[in-house]
Design a protein around this motif. Structure first.
Motif, PDB file in Angstrom:
ATOM      1  N   LYS A   3      47.691  41.364  40.655  1.00  0.00           N
ATOM      2  CA  LYS A   3      48.505  40.961  42.071  1.00  0.00           C
ATOM      3  C   LYS A   3      49.287  39.568  41.847  1.00  0.00           C
ATOM      4  CE  LYS A   3      45.401  43.509  45.149  1.00  0.00           C
ATOM      5  NZ  LYS A   3      44.038  43.425  45.654  1.00  0.00           N
TER       6      LYS A   3
ATOM      7  N   PRO B 246      47.870  47.212  40.316  1.00  0.00           N
ATOM      8  CA  PRO B 246      47.387  46.233  41.026  1.00  0.00           C
ATOM      9  C   PRO B 246      46.144  46.641  42.039  1.00  0.00           C
ATOM     10  CG  PRO B 246      49.632  46.243  41.947  1.00  0.00           C
ATOM     11  CD  PRO B 246      49.442  47.238  40.718  1.00  0.00           C
ATOM     12  N   TRP B 247      46.330  47.718  42.372  1.00  0.00           N
ATOM     13  CA  TRP B 247      45.080  48.495  43.475  1.00  0.00           C
ATOM     14  C   TRP B 247      44.007  48.694  42.707  1.00  0.00           C
ATOM     15  CZ3 TRP B 247      49.775  50.728  42.099  1.00  0.00           C
ATOM     16  CH2 TRP B 247      49.647  51.832  41.312  1.00  0.00           C
TER      17      TRP B 247
ATOM     18  N   PRO C 126      42.857  43.903  40.492  1.00  0.00           N
ATOM     19  CA  PRO C 126      43.370  42.502  41.318  1.00  0.00           C
ATOM     20  C   PRO C 126      43.987  41.686  40.509  1.00  0.00           C
ATOM     21  CG  PRO C 126      41.108  43.351  41.662  1.00  0.00           C
ATOM     22  CD  PRO C 126      41.442  44.116  40.481  1.00  0.00           C
TER      23      PRO C 126
END
Ligand code: SF4
Length: 438
Positions: free
Chosen positions: A246, A239-240, A243
């Motif tokens: 997330k 997720p980093w 996005p």
């Protein structure tokens, strides 16, 4: 295998769809190099890959270079840039011979029928298509209706890859992609009626709220659709970097031991239903070209995974597309706006790449054989260098070394990327950028 051993190997390593890996590309290789390497191409057949970085909407689990895009104007201008890039390549390599054409994304059909046909016509006009060449396309079953299938037939698509992931409704809800079995079944029916001769289904394990039972049921349902090929990928939660991921709760994800069990459960279902295992994560009918290439030790690995395509040169078109030349890799600008600006200005959009050293070529060949054949015969210096890094895998029964032969054991097969990493001289402190090894 016990959970502590699996946890000990739960490291981040590249997928080795290339060597050097894309993480090693740098800005010193740009458009000038790309054009020069194109100009050096001989008369050998190349494969052309066209990347369409658009989808109707983003799935939460997606890790592809893609964006939600439904504006006709933007889709049209991207298609015009693709056509211009085809012209640029054709000017650099007059009469370039093309074997396979691969449409990937994203969702290529998101371009729309008129744009797809226009780009395909430009390909046909500017390149020399070889007889027996194939055109493949990645297809989203949710948007595969009669009109889309008619367009695919018009532009000569004969191989299709459909994203399935998991047939369970609760997993589909958890990944933001609702696609019941009937949707995939209908898409496959339309594609078969249109004469598409080869269909691949992509399945996934390691998804949120996914159980071993879900994975086994999905694999069984997939075999009922009788695809020629299947791929079984582990979900990569980064997720980093992405996005959209997330939206997926870390706590809903299966752990390393569960992922391994899920992958093995699906594998057993596919093997029991007549498919042969190919490399790390692909399956095919025994008479499929992919299975025949694997049996002949002629399988290759590229950015789309395993392939029976023998071409050494891959010309990537579109945003983020990677090209492979005998001298090295180049990559186009990753975002569609920068890509189009460069093309509109009359030049290639290449922003990074890497020139091979002699050591890269040697190690790349070893890593490709290991990833494809699950065994490799190393030269003495490479073996001496890698042996200490392979010692733990050997001690845990995941691989054997006999003479110059390094081979994954049956239980070690899912860990082949870790063995490949032991041959990777360039692997530095980039572990966090890569996904889980199994
Ligand atoms: S998974 Fe496929 S359809 Fe979904 S966002 Fe990614 S590329 Fe698009």
């Amino acid at each position: 295998m016990d959970a502590s051993t699996i946890a000990a190997y739960d490291r981040s390593v590249p997928r080795y769809t290339s060597y050097p890996t894309a993480a090693q590309f740098h800005g010193a290789v740009g458009a000038v190099q790309h054009k020069a390497w194109l100009g050096d191409l001989d008369r050998a057949c190349s494969t052309v890959y066209l990347h369409v970085p658009f989808c109707a909407r983003l799935c939460w689990y997606c890790a592809c270079h893609t964006a939600a895009m439904n504006r006709a104007e933007s889709l049209g201008s991207y298609a015009r840039a693709l056509a211009k890039e085809i012209d640029l390549v054709a000017e650099a390599v007059p009469g370039m011979m093309v074997g396979q054409i691969q449409w990937g994304g994203g969702t290529p059909s998101q371009l729309g029928a008129a744009n797809l046909v226009a780009v395909a016509k430009r390909l046909a006009a500017r390149f020399d298509r070889r007889s027996g060449s194939e055109t493949s396309m990645e297809v989203d079953p949710r948007f595969c209706d009669e009109e889309h299938v008619a367009t695919m037939r018009d532009i000569g698509v004969d191989r299709v890859s459909l994203g399935v992931q998991d047939f369970s409704a609760h997993v589909q809800r958890a990944i933001g992609r609702i696609q019941p079995f009937a949707t995939v079944e209908r898409a496959m029916g339309l594609l078969r009626e249109a004469g598409v001769s080869s269909i691949n289904l992509d399945l996934m394990y390691g998804l949120p709220h996914q159980s071993e039972r879900d994975v086994r049921r999905t694999a069984r349902l997939a075999t009922l659709l009788a695809p020629e090929r299947l791929a079984l990928f582990g979900y990569a939660h980064v997720p980093w970097m992405r996005p959209n991921q997330k939206m997926i709760d870390d706590a809903s994800l299966p752990g390393p031991a569960e992922r391994l069990d899920q992958s093995e459960a699906a594998r057993q279902v596919l093997l029991a239903n007549g498919y042969v295992g190919i490399g790390l994560d692909h399956f095919a009918r025994p008479d499929d070209p992919l299975a025949r290439a694997a049996a002949a030790r002629q399988l290759k690995r590229n950015f789309q995974g395993y392939t029976a395509d023998r071409a050494d040169v891959l010309v990537g078109l579109g945003a983020s597309a990677i090209s492979r030349f005998p001298q090295g890799f180049t990559q186009n600008a990753p975002d569609s706006a920068s890509y189009q600006r460069a093309i509109d200005a009359g030049g290639f959009s290449t922003v990074r790449g890497i020139a091979f050293t002699a050591d890269d070529i040697k190690r790349g060949a070893f890593i490709e054989r290991l990833m494809c054949d699950l065994e490799v015969y190393l030269d003495p210096p490479t073996l001496a260098d890698a042996a200490p890094r392979l010692a733990d895998l050997m001690a845990d029964g995941l691989l054997t070394i006999e003479g110059r032969r390094v081979a994954m054991t049956a239980v070690g097969r899912p860990f082949v990327r870790l063995a490949a990493a032991a041959l990777d001289h360039r692997l530095q402190a980039v572990a966090a950028r890569h996904s889980a090894a199994v």
